[in-house]
Write a protein that holds these residues in place. Structure first.
Motif, PDB file in Angstrom:
ATOM      1  N   LEU A 160       0.862  -1.176   0.000  1.00  0.00           N
ATOM      2  CA  LEU A 160       0.000   0.000   0.000  1.00  0.00           C
ATOM      3  C   LEU A 160       0.897   1.224   0.000  1.00  0.00           C
ATOM      4  O   LEU A 160       1.702   1.405   0.906  1.00  0.00           O
ATOM      5  CB  LEU A 160      -0.885  -0.005   1.247  1.00  0.00           C
TER       6      LEU A 160
ATOM      7  N   GLY B 206      -3.563  -3.824   9.050  1.00  0.00           N
ATOM      8  CA  GLY B 206      -3.320  -3.310  10.388  1.00  0.00           C
ATOM      9  C   GLY B 206      -2.373  -2.128  10.455  1.00  0.00           C
ATOM     10  O   GLY B 206      -1.966  -1.716  11.528  1.00  0.00           O
ATOM     11  N   HIS B 207      -1.985  -1.564   9.315  1.00  0.00           N
ATOM     12  CA  HIS B 207      -1.137  -0.381   9.340  1.00  0.00           C
ATOM     13  C   HIS B 207      -2.019   0.868   9.381  1.00  0.00           C
ATOM     14  O   HIS B 207      -2.970   0.981   8.619  1.00  0.00           O
ATOM     15  CB  HIS B 207      -0.254  -0.293   8.085  1.00  0.00           C
ATOM     16  N   LEU B 208      -1.640   1.795  10.244  1.00  0.00           N
ATOM     17  CA  LEU B 208      -2.399   3.038  10.329  1.00  0.00           C
ATOM     18  C   LEU B 208      -2.048   3.921   9.138  1.00  0.00           C
ATOM     19  O   LEU B 208      -0.875   4.151   8.852  1.00  0.00           O
ATOM     20  CB  LEU B 208      -2.029   3.758  11.629  1.00  0.00           C
ATOM     21  N   ILE B 209      -3.039   4.424   8.442  1.00  0.00           N
ATOM     22  CA  ILE B 209      -2.750   5.319   7.324  1.00  0.00           C
ATOM     23  C   ILE B 209      -2.722   6.757   7.816  1.00  0.00           C
ATOM     24  O   ILE B 209      -1.751   7.456   7.641  1.00  0.00           O
ATOM     25  CB  ILE B 209      -3.776   5.155   6.189  1.00  0.00           C
ATOM     26  N   THR B 210      -3.800   7.164   8.462  1.00  0.00           N
ATOM     27  CA  THR B 210      -3.783   8.486   9.084  1.00  0.00           C
ATOM     28  C   THR B 210      -4.885   8.578  10.119  1.00  0.00           C
ATOM     29  O   THR B 210      -5.741   7.710  10.221  1.00  0.00           O
ATOM     30  CB  THR B 210      -3.903   9.617   8.038  1.00  0.00           C
TER      31      THR B 210
ATOM     32  N   ILE C   2       1.049   5.320  -0.151  1.00  0.00           N
ATOM     33  CA  ILE C   2       0.253   6.541  -0.006  1.00  0.00           C
ATOM     34  C   ILE C   2       1.149   7.746  -0.282  1.00  0.00           C
ATOM     35  O   ILE C   2       2.240   7.843   0.266  1.00  0.00           O
ATOM     36  CB  ILE C   2      -0.310   6.660   1.429  1.00  0.00           C
TER      37      ILE C   2
ATOM     38  N   ILE D 254      -2.763  12.006   0.971  1.00  0.00           N
ATOM     39  CA  ILE D 254      -2.951  12.225   2.406  1.00  0.00           C
ATOM     40  C   ILE D 254      -3.640  13.562   2.658  1.00  0.00           C
ATOM     41  O   ILE D 254      -4.550  13.651   3.481  1.00  0.00           O
ATOM     42  CB  ILE D 254      -1.585  12.161   3.135  1.00  0.00           C
TER      43      ILE D 254
END
Lengths: 323, 168
Positions: free
Chosen positions: B6, B39-43, B8, B13
């Motif tokens: 993924l 499980g990764h935080l994007i924002t 970004i 953002i």
């Protein structure tokens, strides 16, 4: 798969500890949590049963700080080892970037190790991942107990590919960091390779056949070259010159790379392409023997292009002048 | 089912954060998190200072994954909305596109209906941003790229040696 955030300059990778029940996966994480500097880690979260058996996963985020400008994070997960919990175990594997297989060295546990390994392969396949392409490190845990299986035997059973392995006593921390260091490095190497040199996957498209003498083979395409049947066998050429064309060269300005490196990676076994001159920056001539017996399959991919020294300086000035 | 990393970009953002801020304002939520399914935080936006958002992201993804599996077992392709009710705070989790999850944490200043309505609304625009055409490949040539393989490897190695060691 790894998450790369250019806005926050962050790379986040997921490492999963896999293995049979009670082999010491959670213990590995607990040791790491205990020993690394508190500012580099978050809380260790365990979704466990009342008996402290992992029910869903353990989770430990580790932030190793900036590596070349990118804040690099690892998310360490364990899976529930018990056979019974396969449903949740499978879910943890989603998006995995690297695996540690924690095997139990005790003599009585060999079957469980094998079963768990098999289960790993199956679960990965369900996500479409191939274990052979996944960074994997083995850890033979509980080396302090008796009776244990000799390392050679474990190697033979679990690691015929000769991947890195470590002997460990996770409760005392022996081998824990060696394992983690090794897998972190492998995972970062892969993340970097994928981002810096995105490999153009070779897909086998609908099989086309081209007569011998066909000249241009675009990058990423695979094609079969057959001898021209209208020409008598005796008078057919023994080899043909083909041109390999890379339509979209890697995104590095051509003017500073006099000779891009194009490397042949794959041909049909037994067929050797003789690499010839490089023409026009993105083309390469190659000579290929034509086998009279049948079709010759060729495909190729671009090799790594290395940036010459001073590249960044050069680009910095270029951007400066643009303004 | 196999997916790529993924990735970004900054422009994305910015747009995402703008959308999330609007959601917080409209739905009067406390905070929102955008998490990918791995499980990764994007924002995140809103009052998140007191929250361990990394752990939250991992748990939200886990929770969503197990719900999805439950759905499959009962013959439903996917439960696209998940709602946890607490004494003070509540959480509304919904799917955005194929691979991201939007979690809205809210209290009694607003209602589930409001949250659901606005969450659904922004889901679409978020999905558009996320699935928008990725910038050209040369974007990966960021200024911070390591110059050579060996240099990168060495710097990773020292980092790992520093942090992953048995010294307390």
């Amino acid at each position: 798969m790894a998450s790369i955030n250019y806005a926050f300059k962050e790379i986040s990778c997921k490492i999963v500890y896999y293995g049979p029940g009670l082999s010491g996966k959670t213990t590995n994480l607990q040791y790491v949590h205990q020993k690394i500097p508190p500012q580099t880690r978050g809380e260790l979260i365990s979704l466990a049963t009342d008996q402290d058996r992992t029910l869903y996963f353990d989770f430990l985020p580790v932030n190793i700080g900036k590596v070349h400008g990118f804040s690099t994070k690892f998310q360490l997960y364990t899976v529930p080892g018990q056979v019974y919990y396969n449903a949740t175990r499978k879910l943890v594997l989603r998006g995995v970037d690297g695996l540690v297989f924690v095997a139990d060295s005790q003599k009585s546990k060999m079957d469980e190790n094998l079963e768990s390994y098999q289960n790993l392969v199956e679960n990965l396949l369900e996500y479409g991942y191939n274990l052979n392409k996944m960074p994997l490190v083995l850890q033979y845990n509980k080396r302090d107990l008796t009776p244990i299986i000799p390392v050679e035997e474990l190697e033979k059973a679990l690691n015929p590919q000769g991947l890195p392995f470590y002997e460990a006593v996770a409760v005392r921390g022996a081998g824990v960091f060696d394992t983690l260091k090794c897998i972190s490095k492998l995972v970062l190497d892969q993340a970097k390779r994928k981002q810096l040199f995105p490999k153009r996957e070779i897909e086998i498209k609908e099989e086309e056949t081209h007569p011998a003498g066909v000249s241009q083979i675009p990058l990423g395409e695979q094609m079969t070259v057959v001898a021209d049947s209208s020409v008598p066998v005796e008078s057919q050429p023994t080899s043909t010159v083909i041109t390999l064309v890379e339509e979209k060269p890697a995104p590095i300005p051509e003017e500073i790379i006099p000779q891009p490196l194009i490397a042949l990676e794959k041909t049909q076994p037994g067929v050797e392409l003789k690499i010839g001159e490089i023409t026009g920056g993105n083309q390469m001539k190659a000579e290929m023997p034509v086998t009279k017996a049948g079709p010759t399959l060729i495909s190729w991919s671009a090799g790594k292009r290395t940036k010459p020294k001073g590249f960044f300086l050069w680009r910095f000035f270029k951007q400066l002048f643009k303004r | 089912m196999k997916q790529d990393d993924l990735v970004i970009y900054e422009e994305q953002i910015e747009q995402i954060e703008k959308t999330l801020r609007r959601l917080i304002k409209d739905a009067q939520a406390k905070c929102v998190l955008l998490v990918d399914k791995d499980g990764h935080l994007i924002t995140r936006q809103g009052f998140t200072q007191s929250l361990d958002t990394t752990a939250l992201a991992a748990l939200l993804a886990g929770s969503f994954a197990s719900t999805r599996e439950i759905a499959r077992l009962v013959g439903e392709p996917e439960f696209s909305v998940l709602f946890h009710q607490g004494k003070k705070d509540h959480i509304h989790i919904s799917l955005v596109g194929e691979r991201t999850i939007l979690a809205v944490i809210f209290d009694d200043r607003t209602t589930i209906g409001m949250v659901r309505l606005y969450a659904k609304e922004v889901s679409e625009s978020l999905n558009q941003v996320l699935s928008s055409e990725k910038p050209e490949e040369n974007r990966t040539e960021s200024e911070n790229r390591p110059e050579t393989d060996s240099e990168y490897a060495a710097s990773v190695e020292t980092r790992l040696d520093d942090i992953f060691s048995d010294k307390t």
